[in-house]
Design a protein around this motif. Structure first.
Motif, mmCIF file in Angstrom:
data_model
loop_
_atom_site.group_PDB
_atom_site.id
_atom_site.type_symbol
_atom_site.label_atom_id
_atom_site.label_comp_id
_atom_site.label_asym_id
_atom_site.label_seq_id
_atom_site.Cartn_x
_atom_site.Cartn_y
_atom_site.Cartn_z
ATOM 1 N N GLU A 142 -22.355 -79.937 24.047
ATOM 2 C CA GLU A 142 -23.713 -79.988 23.509
ATOM 3 C C GLU A 142 -23.753 -79.377 22.112
ATOM 4 O OE1 GLU A 142 -28.304 -78.619 24.566
ATOM 5 O OE2 GLU A 142 -26.756 -78.605 26.130
ATOM 6 N N LEU A 143 -24.269 -80.157 21.174
ATOM 7 C CA LEU A 143 -24.343 -79.763 19.766
ATOM 8 C C LEU A 143 -25.795 -79.772 19.331
ATOM 9 C CD1 LEU A 143 -23.062 -79.429 16.834
ATOM 10 C CD2 LEU A 143 -23.186 -81.939 16.718
ATOM 11 N N GLN A 144 -26.180 -78.742 18.602
ATOM 12 C CA GLN A 144 -27.537 -78.679 18.071
ATOM 13 C C GLN A 144 -27.489 -78.551 16.550
ATOM 14 O OE1 GLN A 144 -30.590 -75.266 18.586
ATOM 15 N NE2 GLN A 144 -31.050 -76.708 20.251
ATOM 16 N N VAL A 145 -28.160 -79.478 15.873
ATOM 17 C CA VAL A 145 -28.216 -79.488 14.410
ATOM 18 C C VAL A 145 -29.670 -79.338 13.990
ATOM 19 C CG1 VAL A 145 -27.736 -80.776 12.303
ATOM 20 C CG2 VAL A 145 -26.176 -80.961 14.253
ATOM 21 N N THR A 146 -29.940 -78.349 13.151
ATOM 22 C CA THR A 146 -31.297 -78.115 12.662
ATOM 23 C C THR A 146 -31.344 -78.389 11.164
ATOM 24 O OG1 THR A 146 -31.693 -76.433 14.347
ATOM 25 C CG2 THR A 146 -33.160 -76.444 12.444
ATOM 26 N N ASP A 182 -24.319 -100.554 15.000
ATOM 27 C CA ASP A 182 -23.857 -101.754 15.688
ATOM 28 C C ASP A 182 -23.958 -102.952 14.750
ATOM 29 O OD1 ASP A 182 -26.518 -102.560 15.619
ATOM 30 O OD2 ASP A 182 -26.816 -102.410 17.788
ATOM 31 N N GLU A 183 -23.772 -104.144 15.298
ATOM 32 C CA GLU A 183 -23.723 -105.343 14.458
ATOM 33 C C GLU A 183 -25.040 -105.641 13.753
ATOM 34 O OE1 GLU A 183 -23.235 -106.206 18.231
ATOM 35 O OE2 GLU A 183 -21.731 -104.706 17.732
ATOM 36 N N THR A 184 -26.136 -105.091 14.265
ATOM 37 C CA THR A 184 -27.447 -105.341 13.664
ATOM 38 C C THR A 184 -27.887 -104.222 12.734
ATOM 39 O OG1 THR A 184 -28.696 -104.257 15.433
ATOM 40 C CG2 THR A 184 -28.077 -106.560 15.780
ATOM 41 N N GLY A 185 -27.065 -103.167 12.624
ATOM 42 C CA GLY A 185 -27.426 -102.034 11.793
ATOM 43 C C GLY A 185 -28.130 -100.921 12.559
ATOM 44 N N LYS A 186 -28.328 -101.095 13.881
ATOM 45 C CA LYS A 186 -28.964 -100.069 14.703
ATOM 46 C C LYS A 186 -28.009 -98.905 14.920
ATOM 47 C CE LYS A 186 -31.000 -99.379 19.310
ATOM 48 N NZ LYS A 186 -31.280 -100.020 20.621
ATOM 49 N N ILE A 187 -28.539 -97.674 14.909
ATOM 50 C CA ILE A 187 -27.729 -96.486 15.165
ATOM 51 C C ILE A 187 -27.511 -96.348 16.665
ATOM 52 C CG2 ILE A 187 -27.599 -93.975 14.929
ATOM 53 C CD1 ILE A 187 -29.349 -94.222 12.447
ATOM 54 N N VAL A 188 -26.249 -96.295 17.077
ATOM 55 C CA VAL A 188 -25.899 -96.259 18.497
ATOM 56 C C VAL A 188 -24.891 -95.140 18.753
ATOM 57 C CG1 VAL A 188 -26.339 -98.730 18.798
ATOM 58 C CG2 VAL A 188 -24.049 -97.956 18.169
ATOM 59 N N PRO A 189 -24.689 -94.750 20.013
ATOM 60 C CA PRO A 189 -23.771 -93.646 20.326
ATOM 61 C C PRO A 189 -22.325 -93.945 19.952
ATOM 62 C CG PRO A 189 -25.258 -94.060 22.169
ATOM 63 C CD PRO A 189 -25.432 -95.201 21.203
ATOM 64 N N ASP A 190 -21.602 -92.878 19.622
ATOM 65 C CA ASP A 190 -20.155 -92.937 19.461
ATOM 66 C C ASP A 190 -19.583 -91.723 20.195
ATOM 67 O OD1 ASP A 190 -17.670 -93.853 18.734
ATOM 68 O OD2 ASP A 190 -17.889 -93.508 16.593
ATOM 69 N N LEU A 191 -19.186 -90.664 19.508
ATOM 70 C CA LEU A 191 -18.744 -89.468 20.216
ATOM 71 C C LEU A 191 -19.914 -88.716 20.852
ATOM 72 C CD1 LEU A 191 -16.056 -88.144 17.717
ATOM 73 C CD2 LEU A 191 -15.640 -88.901 20.067
ATOM 74 N N ALA A 192 -21.112 -88.986 20.400
ATOM 75 C CA ALA A 192 -22.312 -88.471 21.060
ATOM 76 C C ALA A 192 -22.829 -89.541 22.017
ATOM 77 C CB ALA A 192 -23.375 -88.107 20.033
ATOM 78 N N LYS A 193 -22.907 -89.207 23.296
ATOM 79 C CA LYS A 193 -23.394 -90.161 24.294
ATOM 80 C C LYS A 193 -24.889 -90.411 24.140
ATOM 81 C CE LYS A 193 -22.027 -87.913 27.952
ATOM 82 N NZ LYS A 193 -21.718 -87.598 29.375
ATOM 83 N N LYS A 235 -36.948 -81.933 13.139
ATOM 84 C CA LYS A 235 -35.959 -81.142 12.405
ATOM 85 C C LYS A 235 -34.744 -80.747 13.246
ATOM 86 C CE LYS A 235 -38.581 -77.836 10.675
ATOM 87 N NZ LYS A 235 -38.950 -76.687 9.793
ATOM 88 N N THR A 236 -34.841 -80.795 14.569
ATOM 89 C CA THR A 236 -33.730 -80.370 15.414
ATOM 90 C C THR A 236 -33.214 -81.536 16.251
ATOM 91 O OG1 THR A 236 -34.550 -78.105 15.534
ATOM 92 C CG2 THR A 236 -32.975 -78.780 17.215
ATOM 93 N N TYR A 237 -31.900 -81.813 16.106
ATOM 94 C CA TYR A 237 -31.229 -82.869 16.851
ATOM 95 C C TYR A 237 -30.295 -82.216 17.864
ATOM 96 C CZ TYR A 237 -32.750 -86.211 13.277
ATOM 97 O OH TYR A 237 -33.503 -86.992 12.441
ATOM 98 N N THR A 238 -30.395 -82.626 19.122
ATOM 99 C CA THR A 238 -29.512 -82.121 20.163
ATOM 100 C C THR A 238 -28.670 -83.277 20.692
ATOM 101 O OG1 THR A 238 -31.126 -80.420 20.779
ATOM 102 C CG2 THR A 238 -29.369 -80.892 22.356
ATOM 103 N N TRP A 263 -28.776 -88.379 22.281
ATOM 104 C CA TRP A 263 -29.356 -87.302 21.480
ATOM 105 C C TRP A 263 -30.872 -87.321 21.591
ATOM 106 C CZ3 TRP A 263 -27.038 -91.636 19.584
ATOM 107 C CH2 TRP A 263 -27.826 -92.501 18.806
ATOM 108 N N THR A 264 -31.452 -86.168 21.337
ATOM 109 C CA THR A 264 -32.903 -86.045 21.308
ATOM 110 C C THR A 264 -33.308 -85.408 19.983
ATOM 111 O OG1 THR A 264 -32.852 -83.868 22.377
ATOM 112 C CG2 THR A 264 -33.066 -85.795 23.813
ATOM 113 N N VAL A 265 -34.557 -85.645 19.605
ATOM 114 C CA VAL A 265 -35.090 -85.094 18.361
ATOM 115 C C VAL A 265 -36.359 -84.314 18.688
ATOM 116 C CG1 VAL A 265 -35.842 -85.615 16.016
ATOM 117 C CG2 VAL A 265 -34.197 -87.125 17.151
ATOM 118 N N SER A 266 -36.459 -83.135 18.124
ATOM 119 C CA SER A 266 -37.618 -82.280 18.388
ATOM 120 C C SER A 266 -38.890 -82.893 17.795
ATOM 121 C CB SER A 266 -37.389 -80.889 17.798
ATOM 122 O OG SER A 266 -37.264 -80.968 16.386
#
Length: 499
Positions: free
Chosen positions: A150-154, A75-86, A95-98, A88-91
């Motif tokens: 739902e996408l899972q990246v490890t 966003d305008e402040t440099g914060k990571i915000v949703p786009d095509l992903a509404k 190491k695992t992003y859902t 996400w969670t982090v384990s």
């Protein structure tokens, strides 16, 4: 070219304008103007429309966020915000992003966007991309579609950097059936779709009628490219364009600041104007030569002369908008006597260095000042200019056929990308890598502390010289709203603009 060839380059090129940062307004709540069009004047034209195989910041500047969406964005402040992903969670082990994806996005070829496309896009960075930026995806161990939304990246290890990189071009989502003609016919899910490219002149984007998000105000946007700064200014004065996306003649701003028909926006960028060294050359293997060059340059006088005093002196590869910024200009203050002494001790007095410049206004202007100041210290400097982007990318960025160059690296948080043995700087430093690895793996406090060490390391080791940080200078018709005050991403977000 922050920077630009990704410019990679850098960057380099980039120079360009870039980005969506603190803007003066947004299109939220504004009805799209059915017949509204906009023309933006820029300098660095893309060499291709495919940033998976071609370096240079001009491509994501035009396409990222406009034709292509990512899972996340800044966003305008440099914060990571949703786009095509509404969301996400982090384990707990980091190491695992859902990711939970939107269910209503379509590509401009008519295909629905699903988690399978996200897997395809992430895997393709590792298997099909050929630019140096692809290495940011190496940490991904697996990506799998749990369901269409739902996408899972490890990851193979915890990484502070990976999610941030997903806001850049490597995070762009591609259609599995839409990558055959990326160089000339990009297919994405963004608010605009590609319409026309007149090489050497302009790129035209049309509003995507099937866009899944809020429709942009302007139905058509033309990105018009100018090699001459005066022609760029005249285009705005005569109404040929509505916005100068990146002012290339700061000394001429007075013709706009005193005219109530125009607005002048001045902020900051990620664009570190780098006097790069080819550290594989024998002369640059001696730290005394590198330090001599840094000491020989009067950075304030240089910025005053070649960029009308606009910009900021920083002393390393970190802009003030990053959380680990420190003013490191004191590491190498201007000292001609020291420069001469260092060159003499290194046996380099009278050495000839080839300064190969891209045909970008800041580079050609500042190059003359660098030549003059280095020759006063006892070096000989030969300047030659290379057409940008094609010739510079081929000869300098990819070929390494240079001693020194000047380019703006505008890619965000690009210290690791720029200073490594595989990049055109040919800088190999195990201590630097140690700091960067610790920053990536640690908690937030560790990341900041280790990144400060890394920035100080390359400054003390004189891995390059940082001439100054480019300002974000935009001039536009008075009624254009949503223009970015600061350029902190790779994209010039057209969806924010209204009239």
């Amino acid at each position: 070219m922050k920077s630009l060839a990704a410019a990679l380059v850098g960057s380099a090129a980039l120079l360009a304008v870039a980005a969506c940062s603190a803007g003066s307004g947004t299109s939220s709540g504004t009805s799209p103007g059915a017949d509204q069009s906009l023309a933006i004047g820029l300098v660095a034209e893309p060499a291709s429309l495919d940033f998976t195989t071609t370096d240079g910041a001009a491509i994501p500047q035009a396409l990222l966020g406009n034709i292509y969406n990512g899972l996340v964005k800044q966003d305008e402040t440099g914060k990571i915000v949703p786009d095509l992903a509404k969301s996400w969670t982090v384990s707990p082990d980091r190491k695992t992003y859902t990711f939970t994806l939107v269910d209503n996005a379509k590509f401009t070829n008519g295909q629905q966007f699903t988690a399978d496309d996200a897997v395809f896009s992430i895997d393709r960075v590792k298997t099909a991309w050929t630019t140096s930026l692809k290495s940011a995806m190496d940490v991904v161990q697996t990506a799998k579609a749990v369901s269409p939304t739902e996408l899972q990246v490890t990851l193979s290890k915890p990484s502070n950097d990976w999610l941030f990189r997903m806001t850049t071009r490597i995070g762009a989502m591609f259609s599995k059936t839409g990558v055959d003609k990326l160089a000339t016919d990009p297919v994405g899910t963004g608010p605009y779709k590609f319409s026309e490219w007149k090489r050497g002149d302009s790129i035209v984007l049309q509003r995507n009628a099937d866009y899944w998000g809020s429709k942009p105000y302007f139905g058509q946007v033309t990105l018009k490219y100018f090699k001459d700064p005066t022609a760029l200014n005249n285009a705005l004065l005569t109404g040929t364009i509505n916005v100068i996306g990146t002012v290339q003649a700061p000394e001429a701003l007075s013709q706009f600041t005193g005219n109530d028909k125009y607005q002048v926006i001045e902020g900051t960028t990620n664009g570190e104007v780098l006097l790069s060294f080819n550290n594989s050359r024998p002369v640059f293997k001696d730290i005394r030569v590198r330090q001599a060059i840094r000491s020989a340059i009067n950075h304030q006088a240089l910025m005053d002369t070649c960029w009308a005093g606009r910009g900021k002196l920083i002393g390393s590869m970190v802009p003030p908008t990053d959380p680990w910024y420190e003013d490191l200009t004191g590491i190498a203050p201007y000292d001609q006597a020291k420069a001469k002494s260092l060159l003499q001790a290194a046996g380099a007095t009278g050495a000839t260095l080839r300064l190969r410049l891209p045909t970008l206004p800041y580079a050609t202007s500042c190059g003359q000042v660098v030549k003059s100041q280095l020759e006063q210290a006892g070096l000989k400097v030969q300047i030659d200019q290379l057409e940008f982007p094609a010739a510079w990318l081929t000869s300098v960025l990819k070929g390494g056929d240079y001693d020194m160059s000047i380019i703006s690296h505008v890619e965000p948080r690009d210290l690791r990308q720029v200073f490594n043995a595989k990049y055109y700087t040919k800088y190999d430093d195990p201590t630097l890598k140690q700091y960067l690895d610790a920053a990536d793996a640690g908690d937030e406090a560790t990341q900041i502390a280790e990144m400060k060490k890394a920035a100080r390391r390359i400054s003390e080791q004189a891995a390059a010289d940082w001439l100054f940080l480019l300002p974000n200078l935009i001039v536009a018709d008075k009624n254009i709203q949503g223009l970015p005050k600061n350029a902190i991403t790779e994209s010039f977000d057209l969806s924010r603009l209204t009239r």
